[in-house]
Design a protein around this motif. Sequence first.
Motif, PDB file in Angstrom:
ATOM      1  N   GLU A   1      -9.475  -2.821  -4.574  1.00  0.00           N
ATOM      2  CA  GLU A   1      -8.026  -2.765  -4.327  1.00  0.00           C
ATOM      3  C   GLU A   1      -7.845  -1.669  -5.964  1.00  0.00           C
ATOM      4  O   GLU A   1      -9.202  -1.289  -6.291  1.00  0.00           O
ATOM      5  CB  GLU A   1      -7.472  -3.860  -4.843  1.00  0.00           C
ATOM      6  N   GLY A   2      -6.404  -0.729  -5.255  1.00  0.00           N
ATOM      7  CA  GLY A   2      -6.470   0.241  -7.379  1.00  0.00           C
ATOM      8  C   GLY A   2      -5.887   1.054  -6.613  1.00  0.00           C
ATOM      9  O   GLY A   2      -6.630   1.165  -5.296  1.00  0.00           O
ATOM     10  N   ALA A   3      -5.828   2.140  -7.496  1.00  0.00           N
ATOM     11  CA  ALA A   3      -5.653   3.604  -7.476  1.00  0.00           C
ATOM     12  C   ALA A   3      -7.007   4.156  -6.888  1.00  0.00           C
ATOM     13  O   ALA A   3      -7.874   4.146  -7.858  1.00  0.00           O
ATOM     14  CB  ALA A   3      -5.335   4.217  -8.147  1.00  0.00           C
ATOM     15  N   ASN A   4      -7.411   5.005  -5.772  1.00  0.00           N
ATOM     16  CA  ASN A   4      -8.302   5.882  -5.331  1.00  0.00           C
ATOM     17  C   ASN A   4      -7.812   7.410  -5.423  1.00  0.00           C
ATOM     18  O   ASN A   4      -7.214   7.845  -4.443  1.00  0.00           O
ATOM     19  CB  ASN A   4      -9.423   5.456  -4.250  1.00  0.00           C
ATOM     20  N   ALA A   5      -8.238   7.927  -6.410  1.00  0.00           N
ATOM     21  CA  ALA A   5      -7.760   9.319  -5.922  1.00  0.00           C
ATOM     22  C   ALA A   5      -8.780  10.202  -5.096  1.00  0.00           C
ATOM     23  O   ALA A   5      -8.591  11.084  -4.707  1.00  0.00           O
ATOM     24  CB  ALA A   5      -8.319  10.050  -7.898  1.00  0.00           C
ATOM     25  N   SER A   6      -9.236   9.576  -4.417  1.00  0.00           N
ATOM     26  CA  SER A   6     -10.247  10.281  -2.960  1.00  0.00           C
ATOM     27  C   SER A   6      -9.655  10.795  -1.933  1.00  0.00           C
ATOM     28  O   SER A   6      -8.726  10.348  -2.277  1.00  0.00           O
ATOM     29  CB  SER A   6     -11.802   9.784  -2.344  1.00  0.00           C
ATOM     30  N   GLY A   7      -9.879  11.598  -1.614  1.00  0.00           N
ATOM     31  CA  GLY A   7      -8.689  11.811  -0.038  1.00  0.00           C
ATOM     32  C   GLY A   7      -9.638  10.870   1.315  1.00  0.00           C
ATOM     33  O   GLY A   7      -8.963  11.754   1.923  1.00  0.00           O
ATOM     34  N   GLY A   8     -10.638  10.393   0.859  1.00  0.00           N
ATOM     35  CA  GLY A   8     -10.899   9.190   2.199  1.00  0.00           C
ATOM     36  C   GLY A   8     -11.617   9.936   2.550  1.00  0.00           C
ATOM     37  O   GLY A   8     -12.778  10.526   1.495  1.00  0.00           O
TER      38      GLY A   8
ATOM     39  N   LEU B   1     -14.488  11.478  -0.078  1.00  0.00           N
ATOM     40  CA  LEU B   1     -14.013  13.286  -0.338  1.00  0.00           C
ATOM     41  C   LEU B   1     -13.497  13.629  -1.592  1.00  0.00           C
ATOM     42  O   LEU B   1     -12.091  12.441  -1.301  1.00  0.00           O
ATOM     43  CB  LEU B   1     -13.847  13.754   0.491  1.00  0.00           C
ATOM     44  N   TYR B   2     -13.573  14.079  -2.314  1.00  0.00           N
ATOM     45  CA  TYR B   2     -12.205  14.722  -3.563  1.00  0.00           C
ATOM     46  C   TYR B   2     -12.051  15.947  -3.352  1.00  0.00           C
ATOM     47  O   TYR B   2     -13.476  17.464  -3.794  1.00  0.00           O
ATOM     48  CB  TYR B   2     -13.342  14.129  -4.857  1.00  0.00           C
ATOM     49  N   ILE B   3     -11.286  16.773  -3.033  1.00  0.00           N
ATOM     50  CA  ILE B   3     -10.764  17.843  -3.097  1.00  0.00           C
ATOM     51  C   ILE B   3     -10.733  18.350  -5.483  1.00  0.00           C
ATOM     52  O   ILE B   3      -9.997  17.562  -5.695  1.00  0.00           O
ATOM     53  CB  ILE B   3      -9.910  18.107  -2.593  1.00  0.00           C
ATOM     54  N   VAL B   4     -10.884  19.131  -5.738  1.00  0.00           N
ATOM     55  CA  VAL B   4     -11.364  19.733  -6.798  1.00  0.00           C
ATOM     56  C   VAL B   4     -10.327  20.830  -7.144  1.00  0.00           C
ATOM     57  O   VAL B   4     -10.337  21.304  -8.053  1.00  0.00           O
ATOM     58  CB  VAL B   4     -12.672  20.103  -7.487  1.00  0.00           C
ATOM     59  N   ASP B   5     -10.592  21.804  -5.905  1.00  0.00           N
ATOM     60  CA  ASP B   5     -10.047  23.147  -6.259  1.00  0.00           C
ATOM     61  C   ASP B   5      -9.469  23.797  -4.709  1.00  0.00           C
ATOM     62  O   ASP B   5     -10.409  23.261  -3.626  1.00  0.00           O
ATOM     63  CB  ASP B   5     -11.091  24.058  -7.129  1.00  0.00           C
TER      64      ASP B   5
ATOM     65  N   MET C   1       1.135  -0.938   0.546  1.00  0.00           N
ATOM     66  CA  MET C   1       0.061  -0.152   0.250  1.00  0.00           C
ATOM     67  C   MET C   1       1.006   1.546  -0.167  1.00  0.00           C
ATOM     68  O   MET C   1       1.976   0.971   0.405  1.00  0.00           O
ATOM     69  CB  MET C   1      -0.369   0.096   1.330  1.00  0.00           C
ATOM     70  N   ILE C   2       0.041   2.107  -0.607  1.00  0.00           N
ATOM     71  CA  ILE C   2       1.706   3.583  -0.722  1.00  0.00           C
ATOM     72  C   ILE C   2       0.019   4.349   0.055  1.00  0.00           C
ATOM     73  O   ILE C   2      -1.186   4.674  -0.906  1.00  0.00           O
ATOM     74  CB  ILE C   2       2.060   3.641  -2.296  1.00  0.00           C
ATOM     75  N   PHE C   3       0.321   5.391   0.733  1.00  0.00           N
ATOM     76  CA  PHE C   3      -0.244   6.092   1.442  1.00  0.00           C
ATOM     77  C   PHE C   3       0.394   8.267   1.142  1.00  0.00           C
ATOM     78  O   PHE C   3       1.586   7.980   1.611  1.00  0.00           O
ATOM     79  CB  PHE C   3      -0.403   6.084   2.717  1.00  0.00           C
ATOM     80  N   CYS C   4      -1.006   8.226   0.106  1.00  0.00           N
ATOM     81  CA  CYS C   4      -0.025  10.163  -0.105  1.00  0.00           C
ATOM     82  C   CYS C   4      -1.115  10.940   0.030  1.00  0.00           C
ATOM     83  O   CYS C   4      -2.385  10.607   0.119  1.00  0.00           O
ATOM     84  CB  CYS C   4       0.233  10.052  -2.143  1.00  0.00           C
ATOM     85  N   VAL C   5      -0.132  12.014   0.216  1.00  0.00           N
ATOM     86  CA  VAL C   5      -0.988  13.365   1.509  1.00  0.00           C
ATOM     87  C   VAL C   5       0.131  14.144   0.925  1.00  0.00           C
ATOM     88  O   VAL C   5       0.717  14.279   0.196  1.00  0.00           O
ATOM     89  CB  VAL C   5      -0.935  13.337   2.908  1.00  0.00           C
ATOM     90  N   ALA C   6      -0.583  15.607   0.628  1.00  0.00           N
ATOM     91  CA  ALA C   6      -0.332  17.042   0.514  1.00  0.00           C
ATOM     92  C   ALA C   6      -0.173  17.587  -0.658  1.00  0.00           C
ATOM     93  O   ALA C   6      -0.450  18.527  -0.521  1.00  0.00           O
ATOM     94  CB  ALA C   6       1.244  16.903   0.560  1.00  0.00           C
ATOM     95  N   ALA C   7      -1.114  17.159  -1.815  1.00  0.00           N
ATOM     96  CA  ALA C   7      -1.296  17.318  -2.694  1.00  0.00           C
ATOM     97  C   ALA C   7      -2.501  15.883  -3.137  1.00  0.00           C
ATOM     98  O   ALA C   7      -2.188  15.389  -3.686  1.00  0.00           O
ATOM     99  CB  ALA C   7      -0.659  18.051  -3.826  1.00  0.00           C
ATOM    100  N   PRO C   8      -3.726  16.073  -4.292  1.00  0.00           N
ATOM    101  CA  PRO C   8      -3.845  15.221  -5.338  1.00  0.00           C
ATOM    102  C   PRO C   8      -3.134  14.188  -5.583  1.00  0.00           C
ATOM    103  O   PRO C   8      -2.174  14.837  -6.204  1.00  0.00           O
ATOM    104  CB  PRO C   8      -5.453  15.899  -5.745  1.00  0.00           C
TER     105      PRO C   8
ATOM    106  N   ILE D   1      -3.344   2.263  -3.618  1.00  0.00           N
ATOM    107  CA  ILE D   1      -2.326   3.575  -3.999  1.00  0.00           C
ATOM    108  C   ILE D   1      -4.170   4.354  -3.415  1.00  0.00           C
ATOM    109  O   ILE D   1      -4.830   4.437  -3.841  1.00  0.00           O
ATOM    110  CB  ILE D   1      -2.309   3.842  -5.333  1.00  0.00           C
ATOM    111  N   VAL D   2      -4.267   4.927  -1.612  1.00  0.00           N
ATOM    112  CA  VAL D   2      -4.554   5.429  -1.399  1.00  0.00           C
ATOM    113  C   VAL D   2      -4.230   7.446  -0.782  1.00  0.00           C
ATOM    114  O   VAL D   2      -3.227   7.039  -1.133  1.00  0.00           O
ATOM    115  CB  VAL D   2      -5.302   4.782   0.018  1.00  0.00           C
ATOM    116  N   GLN D   3      -4.657   8.273  -0.864  1.00  0.00           N
ATOM    117  CA  GLN D   3      -4.317   9.599   0.027  1.00  0.00           C
ATOM    118  C   GLN D   3      -5.858   9.996   1.229  1.00  0.00           C
ATOM    119  O   GLN D   3      -6.600   9.460   1.174  1.00  0.00           O
ATOM    120  CB  GLN D   3      -5.254  10.187  -1.177  1.00  0.00           C
ATOM    121  N   GLY D   4      -4.869  10.803   1.398  1.00  0.00           N
ATOM    122  CA  GLY D   4      -5.701  11.701   2.498  1.00  0.00           C
ATOM    123  C   GLY D   4      -5.882  12.788   2.723  1.00  0.00           C
ATOM    124  O   GLY D   4      -5.599  13.724   1.637  1.00  0.00           O
TER     125      GLY D   4
END
Length: 736
Positions: free
Chosen positions: A549-556, A625-629, A503-510, A529-532
């Motif tokens: 499973e897979g890459a999730n573009a949401s912020g969780g 949640l999805y951050i768009v702007d 698993m890869i957890f990414c933060v700071a920017a989409p 691949i998930v994000q916060g």
Amino acid sequence: MTAIRRELSVTLLLTAMHLERFIQVLISGDVFSLIAILTIKRARYLQNSFGTICIFQMVCDIAKLTLSTLFGLIPEEYAPPISSKHAILFAIHRFVFVVFPRAKDAWERTTPYAIAVCTIISIGKAGLPMYLDSNLYVWFDRERMMWFFTDSPETMRYITLHQIAFSFTEVSLVIVMDFISFTKLLCMRCKVSSNVWGAQSDLEVKLVFQEMIKSPCTPIPIPEGTVIDRILRTLKEQSISNPDKAAIALSFAGFLSSRGFKAGDRVTLALPNSIEWPVLHLGTWALGGSVVGSSTACKIYDTVYQLQDSSSSVVVTTEQMLETMIEAAKECPSVHTIVYLRSSENRLPDGVIDYKDTITYDPIEKITQVTMDTVCLIIYSSGTTGQPKGVIHTHRTLHCGVEQFRSHWLHEIYPVLGGREEEWFTDHQIVTTSCQHGYGFTLLNVFLVTASPVVIMRAFDGDVYLKVVEKYKPRMLFVTPPIFAFLAKDPKGIAASLASVQMIFCVAAPLGQELSDAFMAHHPNVKYIVQGFGMTEIFASHLPLLLEEGANASGGVPGAYFEQKIIDPGTLIPCKQGHRGEVLVRGAPQTIGYLNKPEAGKSLFDDEGWVHTGDIGYINERGFLYIVDRMKELIKVNYMKQIVSVFPAEIEGAILGSSRIRDVAIVGIPGIDGGELIRAYVVKSDNTLTEKDVEATVADKLAEFKWITGGVIFLDAIPRNAAGKILRRELRDNTN
């Protein structure tokens, strides 16, 4: 004997009649419920009103069935044609699809069997009366949807009693189902436990109410003690592998005590990631002090401001920042001690203390007791005034941020990744994010609380990072977009190094979906691949769920301590699911305000305690949640493989200090490796001004990550609205 057979025949017929009707309701409920759930999934407006419809229908159910039961006592000729069939249909629909949405498939599979049973009952019902009693006739009134038996008054009274009994049974059944459904709906709005309701797979149901969404994660209590008590207790329990960590921290506390340091005082840590960080911040907390994080990229202008604003009395730094700190201390009367982490044998300047000497002091015997509301951490974040703001966190807010992260991994992440529970927190973890950053500091303390083996990287170096991953074989990586971009550049070449990663957890920017999908195509071992989502003021308000499973573009989804809502920035009215608006969050880990800037705090919080993040986003049908702007014009800069936030107003303030510049606007433009470049639009007051002059003005005053990297463009006028605000979007849209 005839009377017994007659009573038996009536009983069997009534039972068959109600059983048939019940199964018919099940079949009808299956069809109508399936249609309804598909409609709700596809129509967002219906989804928002679904909860209101359910509550209204529940009241109608109880009223209709109660009347139906009472009418069973009224003579037949006066009884209105009321049937509870539809009430049961609606109740079953809600009960199954609200409480047990996963039972839908099983319900559909049983439909053919229900039809078969109905057929058998119908055949039996047709022949049974003739076999048992040829004088007993049964007829069906289609207008009133009721069965009638013609034999004697005694039989009719018997039938009436049966009807009343069945009516009471139906009332009880519907009330129970409605009560459970109603309770579940309230849980959706108030508090949901994944242990009770199985939240991860039922997220779509939780969107019944969109005004405010609670966390679907496992609820956790507010910690009672401080983080330092917990960490020191953990270190003592791990005394074999960490023989002197606690003692060293308490020795540093002994040094601070010898310098007159007391509860409420502050220590500025201006140093990169290092193994000394735990010693320094735990030692400071042991005396009731607070830690102030300062970037090693700060120059004299930033440093003087932060030291004066925080009233720090002790500074710990490295060779890189030593001269800057010595000069800054001359303008900051509160600073009386400078500690230096030596990286060479150069002679120490007068008055500067070697870090190695500070840990030779006798450890303090007892740590200073503080309350949960005592300030323990101050992190500087950019602000709308052009000056950084000191974000204040107490022992309560920090401990909640740490505990939420730990609990989330314990309940939502590790169980999905698998493995033996006793080994979940024995994986090696790698910290690449700066400990001066809220996220990096949180990670460090989570790993200290859980006694996880941790590798702290001084700065990101791609080759070194890959070697560390290959050597320690972590199952998960905590990264920022620049680091992920590095990993994605040569996925085939680094496959062996990342063989252990799941698993890869990414933060700071989409993180871009396309880049994530391409990465996973070359790394089949990476399942998620998930994000916060978070900010310095709230730590991490949103964390991932591993639903698929897979890459999730949401912020969780909101973490256990948080609730969220999306509002229209203009009207402040809550947005419907799928509609974009400003993201508001509220939870125990959020800051108590800004240091020495109460007015700035008023703009951060509303009257109900909601934090206005300034980010534009939306909630999808599954609750993610999805951050768009961004409402706030924060620029995300890739500095040394980390995402650093820069506010334009600060750079504009530095530039406007030059008499050669009349007006300026700073915007972020797309860069490479997941970051943005800083571009300046300038109106000259001196025609001899050049692009290099503007860049030098910023470089002389501000930290390196705030320098102009996207060029300088000269204009005749900066576009502004009627209120005088810069139209940054217009500038950004015209970027070449």
